[in-house]
Every structure is written in structure tokens, then in C-alpha cells.
Enzyme design. Sequence first.
Site, PDB file in Angstrom:
ATOM      1  CB  SER A 100      28.500  24.799  17.938  1.00  0.00           C
ATOM      2  OG  SER A 100      27.740  25.493  18.935  1.00  0.00           O
TER       3      SER A 100
HETATM    4  N1  SAH Z   1      25.800  23.546  22.609  1.00  0.00           N
HETATM    5  C1  SAH Z   1      24.646  23.626  21.641  1.00  0.00           C
HETATM    6  C2  SAH Z   1      24.380  24.800  20.500  1.00  0.00           C
HETATM    7  C3  SAH Z   1      24.024  25.879  21.433  1.00  0.00           C
HETATM    8  S1  SAH Z   1      23.218  27.283  20.322  1.00  0.00           S
HETATM    9  C4  SAH Z   1      24.914  22.262  20.645  1.00  0.00           C
HETATM   10  O1  SAH Z   1      25.983  21.492  20.853  1.00  0.00           O
HETATM   11  O2  SAH Z   1      23.831  22.075  19.852  1.00  0.00           O
HETATM   12  C5  SAH Z   1      23.155  28.114  22.166  1.00  0.00           C
HETATM   13  C6  SAH Z   1      21.909  27.518  22.987  1.00  0.00           C
HETATM   14  O3  SAH Z   1      21.744  28.200  24.137  1.00  0.00           O
HETATM   15  C7  SAH Z   1      20.515  27.591  22.368  1.00  0.00           C
HETATM   16  O4  SAH Z   1      19.660  26.318  22.563  1.00  0.00           O
HETATM   17  C8  SAH Z   1      19.661  28.829  23.199  1.00  0.00           C
HETATM   18  O5  SAH Z   1      18.300  28.272  23.389  1.00  0.00           O
HETATM   19  C9  SAH Z   1      20.472  28.430  24.537  1.00  0.00           C
HETATM   20  N2  SAH Z   1      20.323  29.770  25.319  1.00  0.00           N
HETATM   21  C10 SAH Z   1      20.349  30.796  25.271  1.00  0.00           C
HETATM   22  N3  SAH Z   1      20.263  31.736  26.227  1.00  0.00           N
HETATM   23  C11 SAH Z   1      20.212  30.872  27.409  1.00  0.00           C
HETATM   24  C12 SAH Z   1      20.293  31.050  28.742  1.00  0.00           C
HETATM   25  N4  SAH Z   1      20.347  32.230  29.343  1.00  0.00           N
HETATM   26  N5  SAH Z   1      20.384  29.862  29.584  1.00  0.00           N
HETATM   27  C13 SAH Z   1      20.571  28.543  29.053  1.00  0.00           C
HETATM   28  N6  SAH Z   1      20.539  28.514  27.468  1.00  0.00           N
HETATM   29  C14 SAH Z   1      20.417  29.500  26.877  1.00  0.00           C
END
Ligand code: SAH
Length: 206
Positions: A52
Site C-alpha cells: 500500500s
Molecule cells: N498490507 C499489505 C498490502 C496488502 S495488498 C502490505 O503492507 O504490503 C492486499 C493483500 O491481501 C494481498 O497480498 C492479497 O493477496 C491479500 N488478500 C486478499 N484476499 C485475502 C483473504 N481473503 N485473506 C487474506 N489475505 C487476502
Amino acid sequence: MIRRDIAGRGICDPETLDAMRTVPREEFVPVNLRSSAYYDRPLPIGYGQTISQPYIVAFMTEILNLQPASRVLEVGTGSGYQAAVLAEIAGEVFTIEIVEPLGVSAQTRLGSLGYTNVQTRIGDGYYGWPDQSPFDTIIVTAAASHIPPPLIEQLKPGGRMIIPVGSVMQVQHLLLVQKDLQGKVTQRSIMPVRFVPLTRGSGRRR
Ligand code: SAH
């Protein structure tokens, strides 16, 4: 970046600003993008996912009002950057990632950076982490079509959750969900945002 894009855009909680100054974002981005680590932008981390934008990380951290004893659940570990920022302030962070290679590399990275107060897990975060619940705060970093009921259940009375809600095609809104001491849940929309979608793996609990 902190002065211009974080403090300069209104983040003023000293602990959030300290955490943003301490966590080395370049360690969380692919090697070929390291020179862009301190631009206030999301960056690709593989598997169609992104780390993000720093301003959003700081904004979501500040609004959670974390305490040194807080137990935090994060859904969407991604690179582990947001988890590290949370772990600088909160007592314990539990973070779930659905894409296995991302979760595994985040775990290694957080371990090598010395974050002993972060536990990672591979699975569908829609269902939360029942064994470790309840949580003082919950942060979801992928956009859901609705607030997952298991996450509301796993929030402590007096706790707060921040979650982007909406589809990829529509405007998503960052919602602040609060559960009062009687267990009554209220929500308010904070601002429009753009996150990758919350995916639902196999549809079964993992
Ligand atoms: N917090 C992260 C950015 C996240 S992007 C950082 O600081 O880098 C969102 C993430 O959520 C992605 O890696 C994606 O694979 C994950 N994601 C999507 N759906 C999900 C689910 N149902 N359970 C867990 N993770 C999930």
C-alpha cells in the site's frame, strides 16, 4: 517522504510518525523497485498484489488508536510492511495472507528484521483467526464487498476495525467500525480509497 507526504498531509500521532520513520520500506519492495520505496505510491509485489501507499498505511495505523498492549489482527499480509508498522506500536500482531508465497516471504522478512511480536498465517482472512480472538483492533488491507461477520464477532467490545468496502469496479470506502462496550456495532465512512480485492480462496476454512 515522512515530512512531505505523511506529516504534511495531516498525520500527527507521534507514535505513527515514529513507526513510519523506523520501518525500512525498501526492505519490503522488490529489489528492482528499491529506488522507488520512498515515493508515496503503492508498488507491485508480485502475484498481482501491491504494497500500500505509505500515506494510507499511516492513516489506517493512526485511526486504530493502538496501545502498547493492543492485540491486532491484520487481513492481507502482502509484503508485511503494514504489519511491521503496527508491530512498532502494538503488543502483538496476527496477520493472515491468502497467497502462500507472499505470506511465506513476509514471514521470513519480518523475522529477519527482528519483529518477534508478529505471527503470520496462510489462509482466508475472511474467517479471521478464531484461536487468537478476540482482538482490540482489526485492519483489513484488501477491499471486501461487505464487512465479514466473523471479523465483527472477533472484535472486542470497545474495539475498532478499519476496512475498505466496495468492488474493484466501484468506488471503495474506508469504513471505521466500532463495537461499544455493550457490543453495539456502528460504522462510518472515512474516505474513498482503492485497494486490491479481498479474494476468497477455496471457500473453506483454512
Ligand atoms: N498490507 C499489505 C498490502 C496488502 S495488498 C502490505 O503492507 O504490503 C492486499 C493483500 O491481501 C494481498 O497480498 C492479497 O493477496 C491479500 N488478500 C486478499 N484476499 C485475502 C483473504 N481473503 N485473506 C487474506 N489475505 C487476502
